[in-house]
Write an enzyme that holds these catalytic residues in place. Structure first.
Site, PDB file in Angstrom:
ATOM      1  N   TRP A 155      20.804 -34.107  37.664  1.00  0.00           N
ATOM      2  CA  TRP A 155      22.115 -33.940  38.285  1.00  0.00           C
ATOM      3  C   TRP A 155      22.127 -32.960  39.450  1.00  0.00           C
ATOM      4  CZ3 TRP A 155      22.382 -28.817  37.685  1.00  0.00           C
ATOM      5  CH2 TRP A 155      21.724 -28.265  36.576  1.00  0.00           C
ATOM      6  N   ASN A 156      21.018 -32.268  39.702  1.00  0.00           N
ATOM      7  CA  ASN A 156      21.100 -31.203  40.709  1.00  0.00           C
ATOM      8  C   ASN A 156      21.120 -31.744  42.138  1.00  0.00           C
ATOM      9  OD1 ASN A 156      18.406 -31.930  40.341  1.00  0.00           O
ATOM     10  ND2 ASN A 156      17.635 -29.899  40.844  1.00  0.00           N
ATOM     11  N   LYS A 179      18.710 -44.889  35.977  1.00  0.00           N
ATOM     12  CA  LYS A 179      19.559 -44.250  34.960  1.00  0.00           C
ATOM     13  C   LYS A 179      19.828 -42.840  35.468  1.00  0.00           C
ATOM     14  CE  LYS A 179      20.200 -41.739  31.937  1.00  0.00           C
ATOM     15  NZ  LYS A 179      21.269 -40.681  31.943  1.00  0.00           N
ATOM     16  N   PRO A 180      20.985 -42.628  36.113  1.00  0.00           N
ATOM     17  CA  PRO A 180      21.283 -41.284  36.631  1.00  0.00           C
ATOM     18  C   PRO A 180      21.670 -40.331  35.506  1.00  0.00           C
ATOM     19  CG  PRO A 180      23.167 -42.734  36.971  1.00  0.00           C
ATOM     20  CD  PRO A 180      22.085 -43.580  36.339  1.00  0.00           C
ATOM     21  N   ALA A 181      21.706 -39.034  35.799  1.00  0.00           N
ATOM     22  CA  ALA A 181      22.152 -38.037  34.824  1.00  0.00           C
ATOM     23  C   ALA A 181      23.603 -38.324  34.435  1.00  0.00           C
ATOM     24  CB  ALA A 181      22.031 -36.646  35.419  1.00  0.00           C
ATOM     25  N   GLY A 232      13.130 -34.380  36.143  1.00  0.00           N
ATOM     26  CA  GLY A 232      13.940 -33.657  35.174  1.00  0.00           C
ATOM     27  C   GLY A 232      13.129 -32.551  34.537  1.00  0.00           C
ATOM     28  N   SER A 233      13.501 -32.170  33.341  1.00  0.00           N
ATOM     29  CA  SER A 233      12.857 -31.024  32.700  1.00  0.00           C
ATOM     30  C   SER A 233      11.465 -31.389  32.186  1.00  0.00           C
ATOM     31  CB  SER A 233      13.729 -30.542  31.543  1.00  0.00           C
ATOM     32  OG  SER A 233      13.879 -31.584  30.611  1.00  0.00           O
ATOM     33  N   GLU A 253       8.274 -35.640  37.925  1.00  0.00           N
ATOM     34  CA  GLU A 253       8.576 -34.459  38.759  1.00  0.00           C
ATOM     35  C   GLU A 253       9.371 -33.519  37.871  1.00  0.00           C
ATOM     36  OE1 GLU A 253       7.493 -33.906  41.737  1.00  0.00           O
ATOM     37  OE2 GLU A 253       6.849 -35.887  42.392  1.00  0.00           O
ATOM     38  N   LEU A 254       8.744 -32.436  37.417  1.00  0.00           N
ATOM     39  CA  LEU A 254       9.337 -31.650  36.329  1.00  0.00           C
ATOM     40  C   LEU A 254       9.759 -30.256  36.784  1.00  0.00           C
ATOM     41  CD1 LEU A 254       6.776 -32.876  33.657  1.00  0.00           C
ATOM     42  CD2 LEU A 254       8.949 -33.910  34.325  1.00  0.00           C
ATOM     43  N   CYS A 287      14.626 -27.305  41.430  1.00  0.00           N
ATOM     44  CA  CYS A 287      13.316 -27.164  40.794  1.00  0.00           C
ATOM     45  C   CYS A 287      12.425 -26.250  41.612  1.00  0.00           C
ATOM     46  CB  CYS A 287      12.683 -28.530  40.613  1.00  0.00           C
ATOM     47  SG  CYS A 287      12.671 -29.460  42.142  1.00  0.00           S
ATOM     48  N   GLU A 389      12.002 -21.012  33.677  1.00  0.00           N
ATOM     49  CA  GLU A 389      12.854 -21.489  34.765  1.00  0.00           C
ATOM     50  C   GLU A 389      14.311 -21.177  34.406  1.00  0.00           C
ATOM     51  OE1 GLU A 389      13.375 -25.795  34.997  1.00  0.00           O
ATOM     52  OE2 GLU A 389      13.069 -25.655  37.141  1.00  0.00           O
TER      53      GLU A 389
HETATM   54  P1  NAP Z   1      16.748 -33.392  31.819  1.00  0.00           P
HETATM   55  O1  NAP Z   1      17.574 -32.898  30.726  1.00  0.00           O
HETATM   56  O2  NAP Z   1      15.289 -33.540  31.613  1.00  0.00           O
HETATM   57  O3  NAP Z   1      17.389 -34.780  32.287  1.00  0.00           O
HETATM   58  C1  NAP Z   1      16.873 -35.547  33.346  1.00  0.00           C
HETATM   59  C2  NAP Z   1      17.200 -37.012  33.116  1.00  0.00           C
HETATM   60  O4  NAP Z   1      16.535 -37.474  31.944  1.00  0.00           O
HETATM   61  C3  NAP Z   1      18.677 -37.281  32.907  1.00  0.00           C
HETATM   62  O5  NAP Z   1      19.023 -38.517  33.494  1.00  0.00           O
HETATM   63  C4  NAP Z   1      18.770 -37.388  31.390  1.00  0.00           C
HETATM   64  O6  NAP Z   1      19.880 -38.141  30.975  1.00  0.00           O
HETATM   65  C5  NAP Z   1      17.470 -38.096  31.084  1.00  0.00           C
HETATM   66  N1  NAP Z   1      16.983 -37.966  29.705  1.00  0.00           N
HETATM   67  C6  NAP Z   1      17.274 -37.012  28.786  1.00  0.00           C
HETATM   68  N2  NAP Z   1      16.617 -37.263  27.639  1.00  0.00           N
HETATM   69  C7  NAP Z   1      15.902 -38.396  27.822  1.00  0.00           C
HETATM   70  C8  NAP Z   1      15.004 -39.163  27.015  1.00  0.00           C
HETATM   71  N3  NAP Z   1      14.716 -38.818  25.766  1.00  0.00           N
HETATM   72  N4  NAP Z   1      14.432 -40.266  27.541  1.00  0.00           N
HETATM   73  C9  NAP Z   1      14.691 -40.633  28.791  1.00  0.00           C
HETATM   74  N5  NAP Z   1      15.536 -39.970  29.608  1.00  0.00           N
HETATM   75  C10 NAP Z   1      16.123 -38.848  29.136  1.00  0.00           C
HETATM   76  O7  NAP Z   1      16.850 -32.478  33.115  1.00  0.00           O
HETATM   77  P2  NAP Z   1      18.172 -31.894  33.744  1.00  0.00           P
HETATM   78  O8  NAP Z   1      18.655 -30.808  32.868  1.00  0.00           O
HETATM   79  O9  NAP Z   1      19.096 -32.996  34.085  1.00  0.00           O
HETATM   80  O10 NAP Z   1      17.602 -31.346  35.143  1.00  0.00           O
HETATM   81  C11 NAP Z   1      17.061 -30.083  35.317  1.00  0.00           C
HETATM   82  C12 NAP Z   1      15.549 -30.116  35.299  1.00  0.00           C
HETATM   83  O11 NAP Z   1      15.043 -31.008  36.279  1.00  0.00           O
HETATM   84  C13 NAP Z   1      14.952 -28.776  35.647  1.00  0.00           C
HETATM   85  O12 NAP Z   1      13.919 -28.452  34.763  1.00  0.00           O
HETATM   86  C14 NAP Z   1      14.388 -28.987  37.042  1.00  0.00           C
HETATM   87  O13 NAP Z   1      13.352 -28.136  37.391  1.00  0.00           O
HETATM   88  C15 NAP Z   1      13.976 -30.401  37.013  1.00  0.00           C
HETATM   89  N6  NAP Z   1      13.883 -30.937  38.369  1.00  0.00           N
HETATM   90  C16 NAP Z   1      12.652 -31.197  38.899  1.00  0.00           C
HETATM   91  C17 NAP Z   1      12.529 -31.654  40.198  1.00  0.00           C
HETATM   92  C18 NAP Z   1      11.173 -31.927  40.811  1.00  0.00           C
HETATM   93  O14 NAP Z   1      11.128 -32.553  41.856  1.00  0.00           O
HETATM   94  N7  NAP Z   1      10.089 -31.501  40.209  1.00  0.00           N
HETATM   95  C19 NAP Z   1      13.670 -31.866  40.965  1.00  0.00           C
HETATM   96  C20 NAP Z   1      14.916 -31.580  40.394  1.00  0.00           C
HETATM   97  C21 NAP Z   1      15.009 -31.131  39.083  1.00  0.00           C
HETATM   98  P3  NAP Z   1      21.245 -37.388  30.522  1.00  0.00           P
HETATM   99  O15 NAP Z   1      21.790 -36.731  31.719  1.00  0.00           O
HETATM  100  O16 NAP Z   1      22.076 -38.510  30.071  1.00  0.00           O
HETATM  101  O17 NAP Z   1      20.845 -36.431  29.442  1.00  0.00           O
HETATM  102 MG    MG Z   2      19.632 -32.293  30.088  1.00  0.00          MG
END
Ligand code: NAP
Ligand code: MG
Length: 489
Positions: A155-156, A179-181, A232-233, A253-254, A287, A389
């Site tokens: 979502w960021n 599948k967006p956030a 994502g995370s 990309e975590l 991130c 983080e």
């Molecule tokens: P997240 O909780 O990992 O969620 C990311 C996406 O994954 C969301 O669409 C989420 O859906 C989905 N998701 C959650 N559980 C899942 C599962 N079991 N299977 C498949 N998909 C699943 O991350 P966030 O809190 O949204 O974002 C913050 C993180 O992203 C931070 O750690 C940040 O560093 C990282 N990030 C990395 C980069 C990069 O380029 N390396 C860029 C931006 C952000 P829901 O929203 O429906 O839960």
């Molecule tokens: Mg999350």
């Protein structure tokens, strides 16, 4: 102000080129700056997921075979459609994400730039003729699109992080299911509107809303999804890697925990400016945000003083009422809670609060997830602010005595996404560039990513690249064709 209504996107899914009314349950979407419900998304059902995968699979047969130039033209049209509607799309993003409107518009325009960049790359995907050790043979290496891509995004940066995956897929001849956030679904659906407007064929791009653990996970487990492109995370990235039931291509990309090193030779004012931008932009929810800063001891106290001033000078606002604010609301209660936790932990363990540390005061901030840019000093790696983080507007600072000490501290993390250096001494610059164990090293600037160079992490920050030619190659399989033609034998 543009009149923006979300009613045409409310409860919709984008499957096979059409917006359909989702049949599943509804989830509220809120404006985090006002804690106000702005609309609802549909939880995609098992049948609807099947429908999307079938549509993407069918479309792949055609889309993978059309000339690259046709795909290139489609992406140029998409870029133009997005640019033309940037103001409305930005408004939608600010409504659901909380970032200031001008910044949201900048992100939408960068999405358009990604469309045009990959439109140009699409026609430059070449193969190779590889030497053979016998005459009469020829080895060709050609590139073929992988197939159906499942894109799962956070979502960021609700537009750009979809854009890199979407543009590379469309350019390569793949088809994609996004599948967006849950927090930011409407930006994704607004992108789908532009996909339809640009005349991209049905099934090439699909958007499904709903919970990551259900809808995202279903894409991960689906045997007919050939690749997962995830941002994502690290925890969810690892869960995805572990739970693929069949062998699948993955780009992950975590998370990051990015250091900034300011050496004794640095231009301190430039370093302060860079630190303020990259620690607090997007409320620190990046991130590649600077999490922790190491400063050469002789500069330490003057850096802290100037940095506190710069942070205190940033304007905070409701992103719609104050489009030009530096900082808006955080996207939800979760990252704000984590920021509070990391701050309390640092203060408990002896850190010194330099500036910030609480929510801004006033009616404009009463209901939203606002927090002041916050700096803590004299930090150690026993503190979460330095070792995890934060993903919020909080940064830890510590002094160092030798460059070796700074490098060791900077690399003392399971993450390896981006790192930053301010230095003017060439020897220091070369030494740090070589020794920082990160996918990106930005020196005397804090913009680690540009569209035409590879962007990606190492260690627990992920696998694969986005941006640049490398980002496009992630969407291809190589095929080696070894031909015995007999000529010249
Ligand atoms: P997240 O909780 O990992 O969620 C990311 C996406 O994954 C969301 O669409 C989420 O859906 C989905 N998701 C959650 N559980 C899942 C599962 N079991 N299977 C498949 N998909 C699943 O991350 P966030 O809190 O949204 O974002 C913050 C993180 O992203 C931070 O750690 C940040 O560093 C990282 N990030 C990395 C980069 C990069 O380029 N390396 C860029 C931006 C952000 P829901 O929203 O429906 O839960
Ligand atoms: Mg999350």
């Amino acid at each position: 102000m543009t009149d923006v209504t979300l009613s045409q996107l409310d409860g919709k899914l984008f499957i096979d080129g059409k917006f359909i009314e989702g049949r599943g349950g509804r989830n509220d979407v809120k404006n985090p700056a006002r804690d106000q419900v702005i609309g609802q998304t549909a939880e995609t059902t098992v049948d609807e997921i099947e429908q999307a995968v079938t549509s993407a699979r069918t479309a792949f047969r055609q889309w993978s075979r059309v000339p690259a130039k046709t795909r290139s033209q489609a992406l140029h049209r998409l870029g133009d459609a997005i640019t033309a509607d940037a103001q409305r799309m930005a408004h939608i993003m600010t409504l659901e994400q909380g970032k200031p409107l001008n910044e949201a518009k900048g992100e939408i325009l960068k999405l358009a730039e990604a469309c045009h960049f990959y439109a140009e790359e699409a026609v430059r995907v070449l193969g190779e003729i590889v030497p053979n050790d016998q005459n009469g043979y020829q080895s060709q290496v050609i590139r073929e699109p992988i197939g159906v891509v499942g894109a799962i995004t956070p979502w960021n940066y609700p537009a750009e992080l979809i854009g890199w995956k979407l543009c590379a897929s469309v350019a390569a001849g793949c088809t994609i299911i996004i599948k967006p956030a849950e927090l930011t679904p409407f930006t994704a659906l607004a992108i789908a509107e532009k996909v339809a407007e640009a005349g991209i064929p049905a099934g090439v791009v699909n958007v499904l809303t709903g919970k990551g653990s259900i809808v995202g996970q279903a894409l991960v487990e689906h045997p007919d999804v050939d690749k997962i492109a995830f941002t994502g995370s690290s925890a969810v990235g690892l869960q995805i890697q572990r739970s693929c039931p069949t062998v699948k291509r993955l780009s992950l990309e975590l998370g990051g925990n990015c250091p900034l090193i300011i050496t004794q030779s640095a231009d301190i004012d430039a370093a302060v400016k860079g630190a303020a931008r990259r620690s607090f932009r997007n409320m620190g929810q990046i991130c590649i945000a600077i999490n922790r800063i190491y400063v050469a001891r002789p500069l330490y106290s003057s850096f802290l003083e100037k940095f506190a001033q710069a942070a205190g000078g940033l304007t905070i606002g409701d992103g719609l009422l104050n489009p030009g604010a530096d900082i808006g609301s955080m996207a939800s209660a979760d990252p704000l809670k984590k920021t509070h936790e990391h701050l309390a932990d640092a203060l408990d363990k002896g850190a010194r609060l330099i500036t910030g540390g609480k929510a801004p005061e006033g009616d404009e901030f009463a209901k939203g997830f606002f927090f002041q840019p916050t700096i803590v000093a004299d930090c150690t790696h026993a503190m979460k602010v330095m070792s995890e983080e934060t993903f919020g507007p909080l940064v830890g600072v510590a002094p160092f005595d030798t460059l070796e000490e700074a490098t060791t501290l900077a690399n003392d993390t399971p993450y390896g996404l981006a790192s930053y250096v301010y230095a003017r001494d060439l020897q220091e610059i070369y030494q740090l560039s070589a020794e920082l164990d990160y996918g990106n090293v930005a020196i005397n600037n804090v913009d680690a990513g540009i569209m035409n160079a590879p962007y990606g992490g190492r260690k627990q920050s992920g696998i694969g690249y986005e941006h640049g030619r490398e980002g496009l190659l992630e969407y291809f399989n190589f095929k080696h064709i070894r031909l015995h033609h007999g000529a010249g034998a």
